[in-house]
Design a protein around this motif. Sequence first.
Motif, PDB file in Angstrom:
ATOM      1  N   GLY A 197      13.421  63.626-112.129  1.00 38.13           N
ATOM      2  CA  GLY A 197      12.056  63.740-111.647  1.00 38.13           C
ATOM      3  C   GLY A 197      11.426  62.417-111.266  1.00 38.13           C
ATOM      4  N   ILE A 198      12.176  61.326-111.365  1.00 36.58           N
ATOM      5  CA  ILE A 198      11.688  60.000-110.987  1.00 36.58           C
ATOM      6  C   ILE A 198      12.151  59.692-109.565  1.00 36.58           C
ATOM      7  N   ALA A 199      11.204  59.320-108.707  1.00 34.25           N
ATOM      8  CA  ALA A 199      11.518  59.032-107.307  1.00 34.25           C
ATOM      9  C   ALA A 199      11.647  57.537-107.036  1.00 34.25           C
ATOM     10  N   HIS A 200      10.875  56.705-107.723  1.00 37.86           N
ATOM     11  CA  HIS A 200      10.891  55.260-107.496  1.00 37.86           C
ATOM     12  C   HIS A 200      11.124  54.567-108.840  1.00 37.86           C
ATOM     13  N   PHE A 201      12.373  54.246-109.097  1.00 38.61           N
ATOM     14  CA  PHE A 201      12.752  53.702-110.402  1.00 38.61           C
ATOM     15  C   PHE A 201      12.137  52.326-110.642  1.00 38.61           C
ATOM     16  N   TRP A 257      -7.300  62.715-118.678  1.00 33.33           N
ATOM     17  CA  TRP A 257      -6.381  61.817-117.981  1.00 33.33           C
ATOM     18  C   TRP A 257      -5.665  62.498-116.821  1.00 33.33           C
ATOM     19  N   SER A 258      -5.243  63.727-117.011  1.00 36.33           N
ATOM     20  CA  SER A 258      -4.600  64.411-115.891  1.00 36.33           C
ATOM     21  C   SER A 258      -5.612  64.754-114.812  1.00 36.33           C
ATOM     22  N   GLY A 259      -6.845  65.078-115.223  1.00 36.93           N
ATOM     23  CA  GLY A 259      -7.890  65.306-114.234  1.00 36.93           C
ATOM     24  C   GLY A 259      -8.209  64.057-113.439  1.00 36.93           C
ATOM     25  N   TRP A 260      -8.036  62.891-114.060  1.00 35.10           N
ATOM     26  CA  TRP A 260      -8.268  61.623-113.371  1.00 35.10           C
ATOM     27  C   TRP A 260      -7.090  61.250-112.479  1.00 35.10           C
ATOM     28  N   ARG A 261      -5.865  61.440-112.982  1.00 32.71           N
ATOM     29  CA  ARG A 261      -4.683  61.013-112.232  1.00 32.71           C
ATOM     30  C   ARG A 261      -4.280  61.997-111.134  1.00 32.71           C
ATOM     31  N   LEU A 262      -4.719  63.252-111.256  1.00 31.21           N
ATOM     32  CA  LEU A 262      -4.345  64.244-110.252  1.00 31.21           C
ATOM     33  C   LEU A 262      -4.849  63.877-108.862  1.00 31.21           C
ATOM     34  N   PRO A 263      -6.146  63.618-108.649  1.00 32.85           N
ATOM     35  CA  PRO A 263      -6.581  63.245-107.297  1.00 32.85           C
ATOM     36  C   PRO A 263      -5.971  61.933-106.821  1.00 32.85           C
ATOM     37  N   ALA A 264      -5.723  60.975-107.726  1.00 32.42           N
ATOM     38  CA  ALA A 264      -5.089  59.724-107.318  1.00 32.42           C
ATOM     39  C   ALA A 264      -3.667  59.976-106.836  1.00 32.42           C
ATOM     40  N   THR A 265      -2.940  60.862-107.519  1.00 33.15           N
ATOM     41  CA  THR A 265      -1.576  61.187-107.096  1.00 33.15           C
ATOM     42  C   THR A 265      -1.577  61.886-105.749  1.00 33.15           C
ATOM     43  N   VAL A 266      -2.498  62.821-105.562  1.00 35.82           N
ATOM     44  CA  VAL A 266      -2.595  63.519-104.273  1.00 35.82           C
ATOM     45  C   VAL A 266      -2.975  62.541-103.166  1.00 35.82           C
ATOM     46  N   TYR A 267      -3.872  61.599-103.470  1.00 30.45           N
ATOM     47  CA  TYR A 267      -4.291  60.599-102.482  1.00 30.45           C
ATOM     48  C   TYR A 267      -3.109  59.759-102.019  1.00 30.45           C
ATOM     49  N   VAL A 268      -2.310  59.294-102.951  1.00 31.68           N
ATOM     50  CA  VAL A 268      -1.142  58.486-102.590  1.00 31.68           C
ATOM     51  C   VAL A 268      -0.134  59.311-101.804  1.00 31.68           C
ATOM     52  N   ALA A 269       0.021  60.592-102.188  1.00 32.02           N
ATOM     53  CA  ALA A 269       0.970  61.456-101.484  1.00 32.02           C
ATOM     54  C   ALA A 269       0.540  61.717-100.044  1.00 32.02           C
ATOM     55  N   GLU A 280       6.919  58.776-110.389  1.00 31.98           N
ATOM     56  CA  GLU A 280       7.295  60.181-110.458  1.00 31.98           C
ATOM     57  C   GLU A 280       7.412  60.823-109.084  1.00 31.98           C
ATOM     58  N   ASN A 281       8.229  61.840-109.000  1.00 32.35           N
ATOM     59  CA  ASN A 281       8.224  62.708-107.831  1.00 32.35           C
ATOM     60  C   ASN A 281       6.845  63.338-107.724  1.00 32.35           C
ATOM     61  N   VAL A 282       6.258  63.265-106.539  1.00 33.86           N
ATOM     62  CA  VAL A 282       4.865  63.674-106.382  1.00 33.86           C
ATOM     63  C   VAL A 282       4.661  65.143-106.753  1.00 33.86           C
ATOM     64  N   ALA A 283       5.545  66.024-106.293  1.00 30.62           N
ATOM     65  CA  ALA A 283       5.381  67.450-106.568  1.00 30.62           C
ATOM     66  C   ALA A 283       5.444  67.731-108.070  1.00 30.62           C
ATOM     67  N   ILE A 284       6.375  67.087-108.764  1.00 33.94           N
ATOM     68  CA  ILE A 284       6.493  67.298-110.207  1.00 33.94           C
ATOM     69  C   ILE A 284       5.287  66.731-110.937  1.00 33.94           C
ATOM     70  N   ALA A 285       4.842  65.540-110.525  1.00 38.82           N
ATOM     71  CA  ALA A 285       3.684  64.920-111.166  1.00 38.82           C
ATOM     72  C   ALA A 285       2.441  65.786-111.000  1.00 38.82           C
ATOM     73  N   VAL A 286       2.231  66.312-109.774  1.00 32.06           N
ATOM     74  CA  VAL A 286       1.067  67.164-109.533  1.00 32.06           C
ATOM     75  C   VAL A 286       1.142  68.426-110.388  1.00 32.06           C
ATOM     76  N   ALA A 287       2.332  69.029-110.477  1.00 29.97           N
ATOM     77  CA  ALA A 287       2.488  70.246-111.277  1.00 29.97           C
ATOM     78  C   ALA A 287       2.178  69.977-112.753  1.00 29.97           C
ATOM     79  N   LEU A 288       2.640  68.851-113.274  1.00 32.74           N
ATOM     80  CA  LEU A 288       2.383  68.525-114.669  1.00 32.74           C
ATOM     81  C   LEU A 288       0.901  68.240-114.914  1.00 32.74           C
ATOM     82  N   HIS A 289       0.265  67.540-113.971  1.00 37.11           N
ATOM     83  CA  HIS A 289      -1.157  67.244-114.143  1.00 37.11           C
ATOM     84  C   HIS A 289      -2.004  68.512-114.088  1.00 37.11           C
ATOM     85  N   VAL A 290      -1.693  69.409-113.169  1.00 41.29           N
ATOM     86  CA  VAL A 290      -2.426  70.676-113.096  1.00 41.29           C
ATOM     87  C   VAL A 290      -2.231  71.473-114.381  1.00 41.29           C
ATOM     88  N   THR A 291      -0.985  71.512-114.867  1.00 35.72           N
ATOM     89  CA  THR A 291      -0.701  72.223-116.112  1.00 35.72           C
ATOM     90  C   THR A 291      -1.467  71.612-117.281  1.00 35.72           C
TER      91      THR A 291
END
Length: 328
Positions: A197-201, A257-269, A280-291
């Motif tokens: 699930g890691i895209a950029h090591f 924290w997930s509510g804070w990082r979710l829009p930042a992750t979507v913004y970068v994506a 992280e892989n963006v799709a996996i990160a977004v899914a975990l933050h939403v969960t």
Amino acid sequence: MVERWDRVGRAAAYGAAAALVPYLVIKVSWVVGSLLGLLPVGRGFSLGGWLVLNTVTIGMASAGIMLGLALVRPWGMRMPGWLVGFVAWVGSGFLVSILPFVVVSALVNSATGTSGGSGGDAAMPGWEAALLQCSFVGTGIALAIALPAYLRRRWPHALRRPQQPRTRTSSGPLWPAVTGGVTGLAWLYWAAGGSLGIAHFDERTVSWHVLVGVSACWALAASGAVLAIDHRRRITRLPYLLLLALAWLGSGSMFAWSGWRLPATVYVALTHPSDVSYPENVAIAVALHVTAVLTGAGMTQSLVRGDRRRLNGADSAEESAQRVDRHP
């Protein structure tokens, strides 16, 4: 003893509000300085994005200052309970992740000799970063003292263990404990160095590992606490107040924290900035933050409903006792 504790709590509430003032001043200076061209824009942000981010944090700091004052001033007892509870829940969720992150990052960075930047502006002076961290630490410690004192004054029943153990297997939904545990285990796997699930090591900095690890610990702690409170079968001997605190703080950490990082992750994506990328892989990160956001909200809803049931049960028992006294 109770009066002394109340005096300490009131002093801590003022301290929590005062500790956030330096943070607020720094954030306002960043906005004004960026608008006037006197200060650089943060790495990976356009001017508009930088202004929006810091305006949001100014609002959060202002809400934190108002929360500190609400915990001690008379008007705070008249504010809607849900508003005080929500602000305290979210604020506590941020702070319980920040405090261990600051301490562990400082220890790890001093041992490894790294700077441990977290993706912020490299031009930030050391004294400014230290002042921001002191604001977080001071507010966190002060709220940890002031909030229980406020709860004792306004909702004393919320801190009491139920007098009679519930005979039902469950008093709330099981899914928040399950999804919280799964999310926590996924974050713990990443924090321990897992690559799935890691895209950029290369983007996995020390600070990233620490923050993900802290988030994982709070998610797992909250899941276990909610399971013990809402589905108790003598699965733990931990004190009830400790379980309640773990559930409250852990669910707040997941939501905040997930509510804070979710829009930042979507913004970068969506924008693909050249100088910022998440490990992280963006799709996996977004899914975990939403969960995590849904899980944190579900845990708290379950706790609040359970507290209402206990209060209603106590009221019914008192009414029944009064009827028996009147009609022996």
